[in-house]
Write a protein that holds these residues in place. Structure first.
Motif, PDB file in Angstrom:
ATOM      1  N   SER A 274       0.811  -1.212   0.000  1.00 34.52           N
ATOM      2  CA  SER A 274       0.000   0.000   0.000  1.00 34.52           C
ATOM      3  C   SER A 274       0.850   1.271   0.000  1.00 34.52           C
ATOM      4  CB  SER A 274      -0.944   0.019   1.201  1.00 34.52           C
ATOM      5  OG  SER A 274      -0.228   0.069   2.421  1.00 34.52           O
ATOM      6  N   PHE A 275       2.155   1.157   0.303  1.00 39.09           N
ATOM      7  CA  PHE A 275       3.032   2.325   0.319  1.00 39.09           C
ATOM      8  C   PHE A 275       3.746   2.554  -1.009  1.00 39.09           C
ATOM      9  CE2 PHE A 275       3.604   0.945   4.954  1.00 39.09           C
ATOM     10  CZ  PHE A 275       2.440   1.586   5.325  1.00 39.09           C
ATOM     11  N   TYR A 276       3.421   1.761  -1.992  1.00 35.39           N
ATOM     12  CA  TYR A 276       4.117   1.854  -3.286  1.00 35.39           C
ATOM     13  C   TYR A 276       4.164   3.275  -3.862  1.00 35.39           C
ATOM     14  CZ  TYR A 276       4.424   1.728  -8.395  1.00 35.39           C
ATOM     15  OH  TYR A 276       4.734   2.009  -9.691  1.00 35.39           O
ATOM     16  N   PRO A 277       3.032   4.018  -3.939  1.00 37.41           N
ATOM     17  CA  PRO A 277       3.110   5.334  -4.600  1.00 37.41           C
ATOM     18  C   PRO A 277       4.087   6.291  -3.929  1.00 37.41           C
ATOM     19  CG  PRO A 277       0.827   4.632  -4.355  1.00 37.41           C
ATOM     20  CD  PRO A 277       1.663   3.688  -3.536  1.00 37.41           C
ATOM     21  N   ILE A 278       4.060   6.356  -2.592  1.00 37.30           N
ATOM     22  CA  ILE A 278       4.899   7.338  -1.914  1.00 37.30           C
ATOM     23  C   ILE A 278       6.360   6.882  -1.859  1.00 37.30           C
ATOM     24  CG2 ILE A 278       4.227   6.368   0.334  1.00 37.30           C
ATOM     25  CD1 ILE A 278       5.363   9.972  -0.462  1.00 37.30           C
ATOM     26  N   LEU A 279       6.610   5.610  -1.596  1.00 37.17           N
ATOM     27  CA  LEU A 279       7.991   5.150  -1.488  1.00 37.17           C
ATOM     28  C   LEU A 279       8.702   5.152  -2.826  1.00 37.17           C
ATOM     29  CD1 LEU A 279       7.784   2.257   1.138  1.00 37.17           C
ATOM     30  CD2 LEU A 279       8.635   4.586   1.451  1.00 37.17           C
ATOM     31  N   ASP A 280       7.984   4.875  -3.911  1.00 34.89           N
ATOM     32  CA  ASP A 280       8.619   4.929  -5.224  1.00 34.89           C
ATOM     33  C   ASP A 280       9.065   6.349  -5.572  1.00 34.89           C
ATOM     34  OD1 ASP A 280       8.741   2.275  -6.090  1.00 34.89           O
ATOM     35  OD2 ASP A 280       7.951   2.812  -8.067  1.00 34.89           O
ATOM     36  N   GLU A 281       8.270   7.333  -5.174  1.00 34.71           N
ATOM     37  CA  GLU A 281       8.668   8.719  -5.435  1.00 34.71           C
ATOM     38  C   GLU A 281       9.855   9.106  -4.562  1.00 34.71           C
ATOM     39  OE1 GLU A 281       6.699  13.148  -6.055  1.00 34.71           O
ATOM     40  OE2 GLU A 281       5.449  11.454  -5.465  1.00 34.71           O
ATOM     41  N   GLU A 282       9.825   8.697  -3.290  1.00 35.09           N
ATOM     42  CA  GLU A 282      10.966   8.960  -2.411  1.00 35.09           C
ATOM     43  C   GLU A 282      12.229   8.317  -2.984  1.00 35.09           C
ATOM     44  OE1 GLU A 282      11.214  10.808   0.201  1.00 35.09           O
ATOM     45  OE2 GLU A 282       9.255  10.963   1.189  1.00 35.09           O
ATOM     46  N   LEU A 283      12.101   7.106  -3.474  1.00 33.62           N
ATOM     47  CA  LEU A 283      13.247   6.371  -3.997  1.00 33.62           C
ATOM     48  C   LEU A 283      13.821   7.037  -5.238  1.00 33.62           C
ATOM     49  CD1 LEU A 283      14.947   3.834  -3.576  1.00 33.62           C
ATOM     50  CD2 LEU A 283      13.324   2.588  -4.999  1.00 33.62           C
ATOM     51  N   TYR A 284      12.951   7.586  -6.078  1.00 35.97           N
ATOM     52  CA  TYR A 284      13.409   8.257  -7.291  1.00 35.97           C
ATOM     53  C   TYR A 284      14.322   9.433  -6.940  1.00 35.97           C
ATOM     54  CZ  TYR A 284      13.364  11.349 -11.329  1.00 35.97           C
ATOM     55  OH  TYR A 284      13.740  12.192 -12.351  1.00 35.97           O
ATOM     56  N   TYR A 285      13.899  10.285  -6.013  1.00 36.56           N
ATOM     57  CA  TYR A 285      14.697  11.455  -5.654  1.00 36.56           C
ATOM     58  C   TYR A 285      15.936  11.060  -4.855  1.00 36.56           C
ATOM     59  CZ  TYR A 285      11.112  14.571  -7.425  1.00 36.56           C
ATOM     60  OH  TYR A 285      10.238  15.235  -8.252  1.00 36.56           O
ATOM     61  N   PHE A 286      15.820  10.022  -4.029  1.00 40.36           N
ATOM     62  CA  PHE A 286      16.975   9.552  -3.259  1.00 40.36           C
ATOM     63  C   PHE A 286      18.084   9.070  -4.177  1.00 40.36           C
ATOM     64  CE2 PHE A 286      19.103   5.798  -1.358  1.00 40.36           C
ATOM     65  CZ  PHE A 286      19.802   6.450  -0.339  1.00 40.36           C
TER      66      PHE A 286
END
Length: 316
Positions: A44-56
């Motif tokens: 369920s955290f896929y949308p937010i964590l994927d965006e965090e991961l992109y910028y990280f």
């Protein structure tokens, strides 16, 4: 003793100390690197964590791979030392924490954000509000038809759908709504993912879906006050009777002020002993940049300041 002899003696002593020290353990190093190469998270955290991961990865050039599974399996991987980082909506239990401590680890549960558990229905459903009490009655199987909640409803049996039997949404409902009591209603089922819940509710008029609120936001609206147009989000009330004036939807402000009753804490469960990439990714999410990404996603950041302003939403 001459200066030369002193230096030689010191060199010999240091050499002996190094020789007596512990030898590198290639297997242990390989195990650490393998576990540090990915994190595990509830799907369920896929949308937010994927965006965090992109910028990280863009800003640090470090690399870590996400594994989106159910919450139970994510925490199991952490406990088995198969990963050093897991994201969930619960803290470690005292037994889990002590187990890791007994094995000479130092686990940490770091709150990074808050989200809302959202109740969604088909757009054909005219009933837009529900009480916590009635929601619990549905999950217990005490209510199975829409007409038992709303006498004028003609939608028939309530078709309840979750994302995954082992997900954070199921576990949170069992713990926080039912007091640990497992579901017993025959009309409760699960698909596989949050996206599948939305798709199911969109196609079934009598359905009621439960998902994390970070799947709801219409990305075209940067104010985060518009939800997806293909489903309806129910307002949830703490009162005995749900009315529009006392029912709230999982907007950031209602998560912030406590009006929305289905609020959850999102934790980064970190067991990284070397301050490697898993620690770096967790730290990035805690930084202002990472918290701003959470804010833009429609969730409530753990540390960012909130600015409240009135907006006008044009419904077309």
């Amino acid at each position: 003793m001459s200066t030369f002899n002193k230096l030689v003696g010191l060199t010999l002593i240091l050499g002996l100390l190094h020789a007596c020290g512990s030898k590198p353990n290639p297997e242990k190093e390989e195990a650490y690197q393998k576990a540090a190469s990915f994190f595990a998270a509830d799907e369920s955290f896929y949308p937010i964590l994927d965006e965090e991961l992109y910028y990280f990865t863009t800003q640090t050039l470090d690399s870590i791979t996400p594994l989106y599974i159910n919450e139970q399996d994510a925490i199991k991987k952490l406990m088995k030392l198969e990963t050093w980082l897991a994201f969930s909506t619960r803290n470690l239990t005292e037994k889990e924490r002590q187990n890791l401590i007994d094995r000479k680890y130092k686990p940490r549960a770091i709150p990074i954000a808050y989200d809302g558990l959202a109740i969604i229905v088909n757009n054909a459903n005219p009933d837009s509000c529900i009480t916590i009490k009635d929601f619990a009655r549905v999950l217990k199987g005490e209510v199975t038809k829409w007409s038992e909640l709303y006498p004028q409803s003609k939608l028939g049996e309530i078709d309840v759908v979750f994302d995954n039997p082992l997900s954070s949404t199921v576990r949170w409902c069992v713990d926080s709504i039912l007091g640990g009591q497992q579901f017993s209603a025959k009309n409760i089922g699960a698909v596989k993912t949050s996206a599948a819940v939305i798709d199911y509710v969109e196609k079934h008029e009598n359905s009621l879906g439960i998902i994390g609120s970070n799947w709801l936001n219409d990305k075209r609206d940067t104010t985060n006050v518009t939800f997806k147009k293909n489903i309806s989000v129910m307002g949830v009330s703490k009162m005995e009777k749900a009315e529009k004036y006392n029912s709230w939807k999982p907007y950031q402000y209602y998560l912030y002020n406590g009006n929305y009753p289905l609020r959850r804490t999102i934790y980064a469960l970190l067991n990284d002993t070397r301050n490697g990439v898993p620690s770096g990714f967790t730290h990035f999410i805690q930084l202002p940049k990472g918290q701003m990404i959470i804010l833009r996603s429609g969730l409530l950041p753990r540390t960012a300041n909130m600015n409240v302003r009135d907006v006008i939403v044009n419904h077309q």
